[in-house]
Structure formats: C-alpha cells, structure tokens
Design an enzyme around this catalytic site. Structure first.
Site, PDB file in Angstrom:
ATOM      1  N   ARG A 143     -10.776  63.021 -19.700  1.00  0.00           N
ATOM      2  CA  ARG A 143     -10.769  61.763 -18.954  1.00  0.00           C
ATOM      3  C   ARG A 143     -10.707  60.605 -19.951  1.00  0.00           C
ATOM      4  NH1 ARG A 143     -14.890  64.986 -16.539  1.00  0.00           N
ATOM      5  NH2 ARG A 143     -14.385  65.604 -14.394  1.00  0.00           N
ATOM      6  N   HIS A 243      -4.054  58.383 -16.174  1.00  0.00           N
ATOM      7  CA  HIS A 243      -4.784  59.560 -15.697  1.00  0.00           C
ATOM      8  C   HIS A 243      -3.847  60.731 -15.433  1.00  0.00           C
ATOM      9  CE1 HIS A 243      -8.235  61.660 -14.046  1.00  0.00           C
ATOM     10  NE2 HIS A 243      -7.536  61.949 -12.962  1.00  0.00           N
ATOM     11  N   ARG A 246      -3.868  63.799 -17.671  1.00  0.00           N
ATOM     12  CA  ARG A 246      -4.822  64.880 -17.375  1.00  0.00           C
ATOM     13  C   ARG A 246      -4.186  65.891 -16.423  1.00  0.00           C
ATOM     14  NH1 ARG A 246     -10.411  66.084 -17.320  1.00  0.00           N
ATOM     15  NH2 ARG A 246     -11.324  66.688 -15.335  1.00  0.00           N
ATOM     16  N   HIS A 277     -14.793  69.991 -14.826  1.00  0.00           N
ATOM     17  CA  HIS A 277     -14.926  70.013 -13.373  1.00  0.00           C
ATOM     18  C   HIS A 277     -16.281  70.603 -12.994  1.00  0.00           C
ATOM     19  CE1 HIS A 277     -10.290  69.977 -12.687  1.00  0.00           C
ATOM     20  NE2 HIS A 277     -10.796  68.768 -12.777  1.00  0.00           N
ATOM     21  N   TYR A 286      -4.614  71.413  -8.264  1.00  0.00           N
ATOM     22  CA  TYR A 286      -3.438  71.198  -9.094  1.00  0.00           C
ATOM     23  C   TYR A 286      -2.275  72.097  -8.687  1.00  0.00           C
ATOM     24  CZ  TYR A 286      -6.277  68.338 -12.175  1.00  0.00           C
ATOM     25  OH  TYR A 286      -7.068  67.349 -12.672  1.00  0.00           O
TER      26      TYR A 286
END
Length: 314
Positions: A143, A243, A246, A277, A286
């Site tokens: 992040r 972002h 990621r 996570h 994803y």
C-alpha cells in the site's frame, strides 16, 4: 461539547484502540455530528441521516451517498444501546450500496514508462524518491501508506526484508524482496544520505524538505505522471491510480502461478499474508478484475471435471 459529539468521539477512540484507522470514516462521522448540531437535533433520525448523506457537493453518485449513510448506520447501531430514541437507517434506504472500482492493470512497459517519468522529476532527490517508490510498489504490491511509513530501521538491506508496522487493521508483517529490489533500495539509500545527510525524520523515503512523504498527497502527484508516461485515460472510466499498482502486482502473481501449474488455491493464503490482507477472501476479488485470470481459472475448472478418456476416470 454536545452529548452526541462526546459519544461519537468516544466511539471513534474505542474503534481506533482496536486497530481501525478510521481516517475518512471518522471525518464523515464528525461531519454528520456537525450537521445534527447545526439543526439542533439531539438524536439520530432516519430523515436527518438521509438528508446529510445525499446533501453533499462532493458527488451525486448514489453509491457515494450510500457509503456516507453506512457511517451513520454503524454508529447508530452502537448508539441505540445508549439512547433508545436513536433511529437506525435501514439497509435499503439507498440503492446500490456497494461497488468496487474496476482496477487498471498496468503493462510492464507502462510501469517502465511511469518510472522513467518519475525519474525525470526535479530536483534529483524528488525524482529518485518517486522512481524508487513506484518501483517498490510495483514489485511488492505494498500500500502507498505502507511505503511512506517505512523508517530506515524497517528496511534491512542485508537480509532483503521490509518490516511493515501497524498497517491496516493494526497488522504488521515482514515483506521479503528480490535482490534486484534490494539493490535499488540501496542505491536510493546512498543517494538520499548524500543529498540530505541530516533529514528531519527517520523515514526511509523523504521529500525535498527532508520530511516523510505524505501518503494523502501521493495519488494527486502520481496523476501528473500519467501524461508524461504516455498513459492515456480510458473513455468512461476513472483515471488510472497509483493504487492500481497493487492490483497489477497481485494479478501478475496469480497469472504466473497459473501458468506455472502451481496450486493457486493452496498459495492464496501466502499471497494474502504478503499483501497484508486480513484473510484470503480479500484476495479472491482479484479474480474478477482480470479476464486472463478468469479464463485460466475456468480452463482449470473445466479440465478438473472433464472425464479422462485415457484412464476412464474423472
């Protein structure tokens, strides 16, 4: 201080003590409390919650309104145990309560272009800081806030391990990196010490003022690199984000596992841990963000249930 404001601040303090950051969430809750105070209301009502949630110049998107209302609903559930007059907005008060932003998956060439545009920034320290940060995000899926919070003591260049401390939900983890990444971090480490030998903070990545990078400013600054990098906007979709690096790392990792014939299901907990996570369920999303992943998953599923014409099995 009104009773509602005191109760809201106590509630936020309690949740933060449990590890929740509540940065935007807390701001929204206190905005709602300010609205109630401006109207003279002493209790949360459904009408007041709906009026506040939909009366915002920030967006006319029902999804955005629903997320604002979610803040009130969660707090109202807590407050109901203390104040029986509290009304809890029903779940169907606003439609379309949840929608994930479709991620943009950068190609390897686009990542190279982004790093090139970053490296061209002036002065030299700014360019090298941005170039190294983007490279680190691309190869680790960290992040943005985690990269900005890295201190020098968190970056072990000898072992090639980054210590991510007190991240989302108060979680900490070690992130091993490839030797090529360690080499890039070492180059930046030497350059930073040469250009700014006595920075104002212990941060590994610093600004041109010698201060820690501000994670809240990174998305806007990143957007300015897209045009120089030759990454054009996609009609009908929001602009590409920092972002999304990621997302790109995660999808690329999953694709590589599928192509290698690995047991992806068994490895998902490892990926979830690496990404920070809370549980593997966060990583499952994803699969829906990449057509390539969906195709590979469907192909493996089809082969698993296709009869073996040679051995007669299934």
């Amino acid at each position: 201080m009104t009773t509602l404001r005191r109760q809201a601040e106590e509630y936020l303090a309690m949740r933060r003590a449990l590890g929740f950051k509540l940065t935007t969430w807390g701001q929204r809750l206190m905005s709602f409390i300010g609205y109630l105070e401006s109207t003279g209301a002493g209790h949360i009502t459904i009408e007041a919650a709906l009026t506040w949630a939909t009366s915002t110049p920030a967006s006319t998107d029902p999804v955005y309104w629903a997320r604002r209302l979610d803040v009130v609903r969660i707090f109202a559930r807590h407050l109901k145990t203390l104040d029986a007059a509290t009304e809890i907005p029903p779940l169907d008060a606003l439609p379309h309560r949840y929608r994930r932003i479709t991620p943009y998956l950068y190609s390897p060439a686009e990542i190279v272009s982004l790093m090139g545009a970053a490296g061209a920034l002036k002065p030299q320290l700014r360019g090298q800081t941005w170039q190294t940060v983007l490279g680190l995000l691309a190869v680790t899926g960290m992040r943005v806030s985690e990269a900005c919070r890295l201190d020098r003591q968190d970056v072990d260049l000898d072992k090639g391990v980054l210590a991510v401390r007190d991240s989302k939900f108060g979680k900490s983890r070690d992130v091993p990196v490839h030797p090529s990444t360690t080499a890039a971090l070492r180059r930046y480490d030497r350059l930073r010490d040469r250009l700014w030998p006595a920075p104002a903070c212990p941060a590994f990545f610093i600004s041109t003022r010698g201060t820690r990078l501000d994670a809240s400013n990174m998305p806007a600054d990143f957007a300015k690199l897209l045009h120089p990098a030759g990454i054009a906007p996609i009609p009908g979709r929001r602009r590409q984000r920092i972002h999304d690096l990621r997302h790109t790392f995660t999808v690329a990792t999953l694709l590589q596992w599928y192509e290698d014939g690995a047991d992806v299901q068994a490895r998902l907990p490892l990926l979830a841990t690496y990404l920070g996570h809370v549980d593997p369920k966060s990583s499952y999303w994803y699969f829906s963000g990449s057509p390539e992943l969906l195709a590979l998953a469907a192909d493996r599923l089809e082969r698993a249930f296709t009869p073996d014409t040679h051995g007669g099995g299934t």
